[in-house]
Motif scaffolding. Structure first.
Motif, PDB file in Angstrom:
ATOM      1  N   LEU A   1     -27.922  18.681 -45.063  1.00 31.36           N
ATOM      2  CA  LEU A   1     -27.495  19.234 -45.035  1.00 31.36           C
ATOM      3  C   LEU A   1     -27.766  20.473 -45.787  1.00 31.36           C
ATOM      4  O   LEU A   1     -28.138  21.335 -46.098  1.00 31.36           O
ATOM      5  CB  LEU A   1     -25.999  19.629 -44.218  1.00 31.36           C
ATOM      6  CG  LEU A   1     -25.142  20.942 -44.002  1.00 31.36           C
ATOM      7  CD1 LEU A   1     -26.358  21.690 -42.730  1.00 31.36           C
ATOM      8  CD2 LEU A   1     -23.861  21.085 -43.580  1.00 31.36           C
ATOM      9  N   LYS A   2     -27.052  19.876 -46.782  1.00 35.22           N
ATOM     10  CA  LYS A   2     -27.242  20.092 -48.452  1.00 35.22           C
ATOM     11  C   LYS A   2     -29.079  20.913 -48.749  1.00 35.22           C
ATOM     12  O   LYS A   2     -28.408  22.042 -49.596  1.00 35.22           O
ATOM     13  CB  LYS A   2     -26.817  19.691 -49.798  1.00 35.22           C
ATOM     14  CG  LYS A   2     -24.895  19.711 -49.058  1.00 35.22           C
ATOM     15  CD  LYS A   2     -24.361  18.939 -51.078  1.00 35.22           C
ATOM     16  CE  LYS A   2     -22.756  18.980 -50.527  1.00 35.22           C
ATOM     17  NZ  LYS A   2     -22.402  18.458 -51.681  1.00 35.22           N
ATOM     18  N   GLU A   3     -29.678  20.177 -47.987  1.00 35.41           N
ATOM     19  CA  GLU A   3     -30.917  20.379 -48.770  1.00 35.41           C
ATOM     20  C   GLU A   3     -31.988  21.755 -47.775  1.00 35.41           C
ATOM     21  O   GLU A   3     -32.611  22.170 -48.060  1.00 35.41           O
ATOM     22  CB  GLU A   3     -31.519  18.958 -48.294  1.00 35.41           C
ATOM     23  CG  GLU A   3     -31.473  18.204 -49.553  1.00 35.41           C
ATOM     24  CD  GLU A   3     -32.053  16.703 -49.005  1.00 35.41           C
ATOM     25  OE1 GLU A   3     -32.366  15.726 -49.579  1.00 35.41           O
ATOM     26  OE2 GLU A   3     -32.098  16.548 -47.588  1.00 35.41           O
ATOM     27  N   ILE A   4     -30.726  21.356 -45.945  1.00 39.75           N
ATOM     28  CA  ILE A   4     -31.466  22.332 -45.542  1.00 39.75           C
ATOM     29  C   ILE A   4     -30.426  23.784 -45.692  1.00 39.75           C
ATOM     30  O   ILE A   4     -30.828  24.803 -45.506  1.00 39.75           O
ATOM     31  CB  ILE A   4     -31.513  21.681 -43.943  1.00 39.75           C
ATOM     32  CG1 ILE A   4     -32.191  23.025 -43.019  1.00 39.75           C
ATOM     33  CG2 ILE A   4     -30.706  21.483 -43.312  1.00 39.75           C
ATOM     34  CD1 ILE A   4     -33.158  24.038 -43.399  1.00 39.75           C
ATOM     35  N   ASP A   5     -28.831  23.853 -45.598  1.00 39.28           N
ATOM     36  CA  ASP A   5     -28.850  24.405 -45.655  1.00 39.28           C
ATOM     37  C   ASP A   5     -28.999  25.234 -46.631  1.00 39.28           C
ATOM     38  O   ASP A   5     -30.034  25.123 -47.700  1.00 39.28           O
ATOM     39  CB  ASP A   5     -26.843  24.373 -46.170  1.00 39.28           C
ATOM     40  CG  ASP A   5     -26.403  25.553 -45.067  1.00 39.28           C
ATOM     41  OD1 ASP A   5     -26.688  26.706 -44.935  1.00 39.28           O
ATOM     42  OD2 ASP A   5     -25.221  25.558 -45.046  1.00 39.28           O
TER      43      ASP A   5
END
Length: 742
Positions: A236-240
């Motif tokens: 999630l941290k990569e896409i958010d």
């Protein structure tokens, strides 16, 4: 086969990328290449096991322009993407992946995402444009391989999602290439959102775009996908959106709940579950403007330090929520299951708003990151329920004694006035209409609007156990003449037998004097402390260009405790906020103003908590906040006991902005006690726990962060404490660097 175009974003840094076949060095357009309120920085590059890196497109300012592609025959396009947001709220429009379509001349091609994640491909022959669109929708936050083939000899087009054929058709005539520039992430025919913002820009990650000058077989496409399968996982941290990107913005709050980037509106639906507090908010992941309404999500252990979670709810294809997922509330339902109640929006209908429900997919997950949105409405507006399409923002609470849940929703009755409708349920899913909860005659109180938004209903108690109810709402004007939108409240009691709110007085009370800076109320009773807590949005005070340049708009206000004293409402910042205190800068008692001001010359920070108690005198007193040493800029909080007035003077807040004066009545028997929070551009003033002024200040001079006291030098200050506060989003070193950027 021959690869004729290849963007693989393997540079990993900077604001340029190289197209590998023609060798063109391409500029990546991005708002912070030349930043206005922070240091310049390139767009985000996210590590990828596929080509080294993926490029993050922010959804409103990131795009690439290349020379026209020299392609005249058959071709295959591969694009590996991970979308963060779909364009759901503007009708028949799309967001671009790659675009060389000239709609005027009806030539060229474009690959894009349609409203809710459908894949769309367009191609023109000079006379018409053929459109190919998948029925299947790709998923947000996941990497997807999209493939399109076009055969010039047979005019057959095929569209694949993750190597699975979705649709095929024949164009009938051969396509013609266009001569306009090739765009990556930018729609060549963007639609207008406002005078500043345009739609059609891609939001999310792109790993690569490849174009071959021939039609690849289904077997070859499947082989390509199989080679990627074990590399498609995405954290999630990569896409958010990157929550570190804006940490050096001189105006952006740092200890308030705020999305990583872009636009937000009202926080809502607070509840406590399995050791975590949850708070949601209206979110646009495409840019810092009003559109694409989703439910963002935060969690916290203490209502102070928040964690960004995955987007909880988003618009869905179908008849229920195609146009947006608007505000609502939450409750713990039967069997201790959390329920979200949201306003569904379908702008194709006359009565285009109502109530729908979502429940967690995994009740064992304390973060509750995944939600199931019911596909049918819980409540719809009837033709006997007031103004069409002014029916929104459900608020739900439980009557613990009777094991019944109640729901109120804002609306208005033409020719009568604003209202809240009420429903009841014994299972949180089937709701019975009970009539008008509370209605006001707009002829008597025109400032309360034509209809109400964001109704909130909470108990408030004193230290002796006496309890009343507070009904809070926002005025709204759906027709002319429009008045000032603001937040108001009534104290009273709930008549359960007749499903009516009975106010103690017909005179509404304004909640905050900050002229719409405090808005979007939502609240709950904390089951751990039994306190009634109110949340709000702290509105910005900027034009669209400023929000475009900043990359963010609005933040949550600090949580407020509501209570009674002598049957009168009181409000104060939540005690938990003491956890923000990093360092005490001043702690004095029974000193003269002149002495305190000498000490305050050393206080110069962007994140402060100030608690000051003035001696009881019939003289004007107050504080100067966000002050420049030369007095060229300052924001002044002033109290005049004789006139029983308090106001925030922003006429000198910035040498580059026109200011105003915001305030109202304040009648106190003792000396002024002001509890003030300053967080970069935010100012929140709590005055004797009786009144609030929430506002903004955007000083232009670098050193405008001093404070001083206002009043006769001989006035006694009974006590003053000043604390430097810490960020909830970043480490100490980054915070100190930001504080020194004065």
């Amino acid at each position: 086969m021959s690869l004729i175009y290849h963007l693989n974003f393997n540079e990993g840094n900077g604001n340029q990328t190289k197209e590998r076949i023609r060798g063109n060095r391409l500029k990546i357009e991005y708002v912070f290449n030349e930043a206005k309120y922070k240091e310049n920085c390139p767009p985000r590059w996210v590590k990828s096991p596929i080509s080294g890196y993926a490029m993050d497109f922010d959804g409103y300012s990131t795009f690439i322009i290349d020379q026209p592609l020299e392609l005249t025959d058959s071709f295959t396009i591969f694009a590996l993407i991970a979308p963060r947001c779909f364009e759901a709220c503007h009708g028949e429009v799309s967001t671009t992946i790659i675009d060389q379509l000239d709609k005027k001349d009806k030539t060229g091609f474009a690959l894009s995402l349609y409203r809710h994640g459908e894949i769309q491909f367009e191609i023109g022959d000079g006379k018409q444009i053929c459109l190919l669109r998948s029925k299947k929708q790709i998923e947000l936050y996941k990497k997807t391989l999209i493939t399109v083939t076009y055969n010039q000899e047979t005019t057959e087009m095929l569209l694949y999602i993750n190597a699975e054929l979705q649709i095929m058709c024949n164009f009938m005539t051969r396509w013609k290439p266009s001569t306009i520039p090739l765009s990556i992430g930018l729609n060549n025919s963007p639609f207008k959102i406002s005078n500043i913002f345009k739609g059609g820009l891609f939001s999310g990650l792109m790993d690569f775009i490849q174009i071959f000058d021939e039609v690849l077989s289904t077997e070859t496409i499947q082989t390509e996908f199989l080679g990627l399968c074990d590399k498609l996982t995405l954290d999630l941290k990569e896409i958010d959106l990157d929550e570190c990107k804006l940490l050096d913005d001189v105006y952006r709050p740092q200890y308030h709940a705020i999305p990583p980037q872009h636009w937000m509106n009202e926080p809502h639906a607070p509840f406590y579950y399995k050791g975590k507090y949850h708070l949601f908010y209206q979110k646009n992941a495409s840019g810092p403007y009003f559109s694409n309404l989703h439910w963002g999500h935060w969690t916290s252990d203490d209502l102070v330090f928040w964690k960004n979670e995955k987007t909880a709810l988003f618009p869905q294809k179908g008849d229920l929520t195609p146009s947006g997922v608007w505000s609502g509330s939450a409750t713990i339902g039967p069997d201790d299951i959390p329920y979200l109640f949201y306003t569904f929006a379908n702008l194709d209908k006359e009565r285009n708003q109502g109530v729908a429900i979502a429940r967690p997919n995994n009740l064992e997950d304390p973060h509750l990151v995944d939600w199931e949105m019911f596909t049918y409405p819980a409540i719809t507006q009837t033709d006997k329920q007031g103004i069409p399409s002014q029916f929104r923002d459900p608020f739900v609470w439980k009557d613990e004694q009777d094991e019944i849940w109640y729901l109120i929703i804002g609306g208005g009755i033409e020719g009568k006035g604003p209202t809240a409708w009420i429903y009841s349920s014994d299972d949180c899913e089937k709701w019975t209409f009970r009539g008008e909860f509370f209605t006001i005659d707009k002829k008597n109180y025109p400032l309360l609007g034509t209809n109400w938004e964001l109704p909130v209903f909470l108990p408030v108690s004193d230290d002796k156990g006496n309890t009343k109810s507070i009904f809070i709402f926002m005025s709204y004007f759906h027709s002319e003449p429009r008045g000032q939108v603001d937040t108001y409240y009534f104290l009273g009691n709930f008549d359960k037998n007749n499903f009516k709110f009975i106010p103690d007085s017909q005179e509404p009370q304004m909640f905050d004097y900050g002229s719409f800076k405090f808005s979007g109320p939502s609240g709950f009773v904390d089951p751990l402390t039994n306190k009634s807590i109110l949340f709000s949005i702290l509105q910005g005070d900027r034009n669209e260009w400023e929000e475009y340049d900043a990359g963010w708009a609005h933040n949550a206000g600090l949580p407020i405790e509501l209570y009674l004293e002598n049957n009168v409402l009181r409000m104060k910042p939540l005690e938990n906020l003491a956890a923000l205190r990093d360092k005490m800068l001043l702690n004095e008692k029974n000193r003269l103003i002149v002495d305190i001001n000498e000490r305050l010359k050393e206080v110069n920070h962007k994140m402060l908590e100030i608690i000051v108690e003035f001696e009881d005198v019939n003289k004007v007193v107050g504080l100067e906040l966000k002050k420049h040493p030369t007095n060229r800029e300052k924001t002044s909080l002033i109290f005049d006991k004789e006139q029983k007035q308090v106001w925030l003077d922003r006429s000198k807040s910035s040498i580059e902005r026109k200011g105003d004066i915001q305030g109202g009545s304040l009648d106190i028997d003792m000396g002024l006690t002001a509890h003030i929070y300053i967080d970069h551009s935010t100012i929140e003033c709590y005055l004797n726990d009786k009144k609030m002024i929430t506002s903004r200040s955007y000083p232009s001079l670098k050193k405008s962060d001093y404070i001083s006291l206002i009043g006769d030098e001989t006035i006694l200050i009974r006590s003053i404490q000043v604390y430097k506060l810490k960020s909830i989003w970043k480490n100490k070193e980054v915070g100190e660097r930001n504080d020194n950027n004065q």
